[in-house]
Write a protein that holds these residues in place. Structure first.
Motif, mmCIF file in Angstrom:
data_model
loop_
_atom_site.group_PDB
_atom_site.id
_atom_site.type_symbol
_atom_site.label_atom_id
_atom_site.label_comp_id
_atom_site.label_asym_id
_atom_site.label_seq_id
_atom_site.Cartn_x
_atom_site.Cartn_y
_atom_site.Cartn_z
ATOM 1 N N VAL A 81 2.387 1.051 -0.286
ATOM 2 C CA VAL A 81 1.039 1.257 -0.814
ATOM 3 C C VAL A 81 0.381 -0.112 -0.971
ATOM 4 O O VAL A 81 0.842 -0.937 -1.764
ATOM 5 N N ILE A 82 -0.679 -0.349 -0.199
ATOM 6 C CA ILE A 82 -1.449 -1.583 -0.326
ATOM 7 C C ILE A 82 -2.558 -1.316 -1.329
ATOM 8 O O ILE A 82 -3.389 -0.436 -1.130
ATOM 9 N N THR A 83 -2.526 -2.071 -2.439
ATOM 10 C CA THR A 83 -3.501 -1.842 -3.501
ATOM 11 C C THR A 83 -4.716 -2.743 -3.389
ATOM 12 O O THR A 83 -5.780 -2.409 -3.893
ATOM 13 N N ASP A 84 -4.572 -3.903 -2.716
ATOM 14 C CA ASP A 84 -5.705 -4.811 -2.596
ATOM 15 C C ASP A 84 -5.444 -5.834 -1.491
ATOM 16 O O ASP A 84 -4.296 -6.180 -1.225
ATOM 17 N N ILE A 85 -6.514 -6.295 -0.880
ATOM 18 C CA ILE A 85 -6.449 -7.401 0.083
ATOM 19 C C ILE A 85 -7.613 -8.321 -0.257
ATOM 20 O O ILE A 85 -8.764 -7.890 -0.253
ATOM 21 N N LYS A 86 -7.291 -9.587 -0.591
ATOM 22 C CA LYS A 86 -8.324 -10.551 -0.980
ATOM 23 C C LYS A 86 -8.159 -11.835 -0.190
ATOM 24 O O LYS A 86 -7.048 -12.230 0.137
ATOM 25 N N SER A 87 -9.300 -12.500 0.042
ATOM 26 C CA SER A 87 -9.256 -13.781 0.737
ATOM 27 C C SER A 87 -9.424 -14.920 -0.261
ATOM 28 O O SER A 87 -9.821 -14.708 -1.402
ATOM 29 N N GLN A 95 -11.167 -6.048 5.393
ATOM 30 C CA GLN A 95 -11.704 -4.690 5.241
ATOM 31 C C GLN A 95 -10.924 -3.700 6.094
ATOM 32 O O GLN A 95 -10.086 -4.087 6.888
ATOM 33 N N ASP A 96 -11.230 -2.416 5.889
ATOM 34 C CA ASP A 96 -10.712 -1.311 6.702
ATOM 35 C C ASP A 96 -9.204 -1.101 6.592
ATOM 36 O O ASP A 96 -8.548 -0.839 7.588
ATOM 37 N N TRP A 97 -8.621 -1.225 5.397
ATOM 38 C CA TRP A 97 -7.202 -0.900 5.275
ATOM 39 C C TRP A 97 -7.060 0.430 4.556
ATOM 40 O O TRP A 97 -7.910 0.819 3.762
ATOM 41 N N SER A 98 -5.979 1.111 4.840
ATOM 42 C CA SER A 98 -5.729 2.416 4.246
ATOM 43 C C SER A 98 -5.139 2.256 2.855
ATOM 44 O O SER A 98 -4.230 1.466 2.645
ATOM 45 N N GLY A 105 8.456 3.307 8.656
ATOM 46 C CA GLY A 105 8.317 3.413 10.100
ATOM 47 C C GLY A 105 6.884 3.545 10.576
ATOM 48 O O GLY A 105 6.595 3.366 11.755
ATOM 49 N N ALA A 106 5.955 3.845 9.668
ATOM 50 C CA ALA A 106 4.549 4.025 10.049
ATOM 51 C C ALA A 106 3.849 2.667 10.150
ATOM 52 O O ALA A 106 4.311 1.667 9.614
ATOM 53 N N GLU A 107 2.700 2.661 10.853
ATOM 54 C CA GLU A 107 1.957 1.425 11.088
ATOM 55 C C GLU A 107 0.549 1.523 10.533
ATOM 56 O O GLU A 107 0.003 2.616 10.396
ATOM 57 N N GLY A 108 -0.032 0.358 10.243
ATOM 58 C CA GLY A 108 -1.399 0.280 9.744
ATOM 59 C C GLY A 108 -2.038 -1.009 10.218
ATOM 60 O O GLY A 108 -1.411 -1.810 10.920
ATOM 61 N N LYS A 109 -3.310 -1.230 9.833
ATOM 62 C CA LYS A 109 -4.005 -2.446 10.224
ATOM 63 C C LYS A 109 -5.161 -2.695 9.269
ATOM 64 O O LYS A 109 -5.596 -1.793 8.548
ATOM 65 N N PHE A 110 -5.638 -3.954 9.267
ATOM 66 C CA PHE A 110 -6.854 -4.298 8.560
ATOM 67 C C PHE A 110 -7.569 -5.402 9.334
ATOM 68 O O PHE A 110 -6.961 -6.134 10.103
ATOM 69 N N THR A 125 -6.619 -18.239 3.499
ATOM 70 C CA THR A 125 -5.497 -17.324 3.284
ATOM 71 C C THR A 125 -6.024 -15.959 2.860
ATOM 72 O O THR A 125 -7.062 -15.852 2.213
ATOM 73 N N VAL A 126 -5.277 -14.949 3.235
ATOM 74 C CA VAL A 126 -5.586 -13.572 2.858
ATOM 75 C C VAL A 126 -4.333 -13.017 2.185
ATOM 76 O O VAL A 126 -3.258 -13.013 2.787
ATOM 77 N N THR A 127 -4.474 -12.581 0.925
ATOM 78 C CA THR A 127 -3.346 -12.075 0.152
ATOM 79 C C THR A 127 -3.362 -10.550 0.158
ATOM 80 O O THR A 127 -4.357 -9.936 -0.234
ATOM 81 N N VAL A 128 -2.254 -9.966 0.602
ATOM 82 C CA VAL A 128 -2.092 -8.515 0.650
ATOM 83 C C VAL A 128 -1.219 -8.116 -0.539
ATOM 84 O O VAL A 128 -0.047 -8.475 -0.600
ATOM 85 N N THR A 129 -1.801 -7.393 -1.504
ATOM 86 C CA THR A 129 -1.069 -6.945 -2.682
ATOM 87 C C THR A 129 -0.549 -5.538 -2.416
ATOM 88 O O THR A 129 -1.325 -4.636 -2.088
ATOM 89 N N ALA A 130 0.775 -5.374 -2.541
ATOM 90 C CA ALA A 130 1.399 -4.084 -2.223
ATOM 91 C C ALA A 130 2.621 -3.873 -3.118
ATOM 92 O O ALA A 130 3.012 -4.762 -3.876
ATOM 93 N N ASN A 131 3.227 -2.717 -2.985
ATOM 94 C CA ASN A 131 4.396 -2.387 -3.800
ATOM 95 C C ASN A 131 5.700 -2.861 -3.157
ATOM 96 O O ASN A 131 6.737 -2.229 -3.297
ATOM 97 N N THR A 132 5.650 -4.005 -2.477
ATOM 98 C CA THR A 132 6.856 -4.593 -1.900
ATOM 99 C C THR A 132 7.650 -5.280 -3.006
ATOM 100 O O THR A 132 7.163 -5.418 -4.135
ATOM 101 N N GLU A 133 8.838 -5.736 -2.691
ATOM 102 C CA GLU A 133 9.675 -6.385 -3.705
ATOM 103 C C GLU A 133 9.007 -7.656 -4.229
ATOM 104 O O GLU A 133 9.052 -7.935 -5.424
ATOM 105 N N LYS A 134 8.355 -8.438 -3.343
ATOM 106 C CA LYS A 134 7.652 -9.658 -3.776
ATOM 107 C C LYS A 134 6.326 -9.335 -4.462
ATOM 108 O O LYS A 134 5.850 -10.118 -5.261
ATOM 109 N N GLY A 135 5.716 -8.246 -4.127
ATOM 110 C CA GLY A 135 4.446 -7.854 -4.739
ATOM 111 C C GLY A 135 3.216 -8.288 -3.957
ATOM 112 O O GLY A 135 2.147 -7.723 -4.125
ATOM 113 N N SER A 136 3.367 -9.321 -3.109
ATOM 114 C CA SER A 136 2.241 -9.740 -2.278
ATOM 115 C C SER A 136 2.751 -10.478 -1.050
ATOM 116 O O SER A 136 3.832 -11.066 -1.068
#
Length: 182
Positions: A81-87, A95-98, A105-110, A125-136
């Protein structure tokens, strides 16, 4: 004083002897099974894998808008789950992320748009905040922004005022060339 100590001792004796029930007998096996399953799934994280971690736009003219797409895949064991993407600045717009969970196994893009501001070598830099182990996760864009040929050249200044060219004075007396004794 002895009565107080005896009274407290009796109270403690009653408190300790009233808890005869064995707490281990009160644990339900279904709760233990559910907790074990929860703990096992808590160690499973989504893992985001990008097709590229950096994009170089090369040489671009100043104020020229460019864009690129970052593709990614969830190679982990849980939904991503990607909660935010900031530059790192307002000149770069992701923009344009799900926002929907991405199954393993699924794919996405922004898309990342850069407005061509700055001069010379520019890196954002563009920071992708998600529910990964690192968090971003971080991806980068770079470009060499050439100066705008239509930009007005600044007037040289000295002490915050315009530089004024003074006429060169020369002496009319022989032997005093380069000296001003007039």
């Amino acid at each position: 004083m002895k009565k107080v100590i005896l009274g407290l001792g009796a109270l403690c004796l009653i408190a300790f002897t009233s808890c005869k029930d064995n707490a281990a007998k009160k644990i339900e096996e279904s709760n233990v099974t559910a907790a074990a399953a929860r703990d096992a799934s808590a160690t499973k994280f989504p893992v985001i894998e990008f097709d590229k971690k950096e994009h170089d736009f090369g040489e671009i003219e100043a104020k020229t808008a460019v864009e690129t797409t970052f593709n990614y895949k969830n190679v982990g064991d849980a939904p991503l789950v990607i909660t935010d993407i900031k530059s790192s600045c307002g000149c770069t717009v992701p923009q344009d992320w799900s926002r929907e969970p991405l199954a393993p196994g699924a794919e996405g893009k922004f898309t990342v748009k850069f407005n061509g501001s700055g001069t010379n070598k520019v890196s954002k830099t563009v920071t992708v905040t998600a529910n990964t182990e690192k968090g971003s996760e971080i991806v980068k864009i770079t470009a060499f922004v050439k100066p705008d040929p239509n930009a007005k050249k600044p007037t040289p200044t000295l002490n915050n005022g315009p530089v004024v060219q003074q006429p060169v004075k020369s002496s009319t007396q022989p032997g005093h060339e380069g000296h001003n004794h007039d």
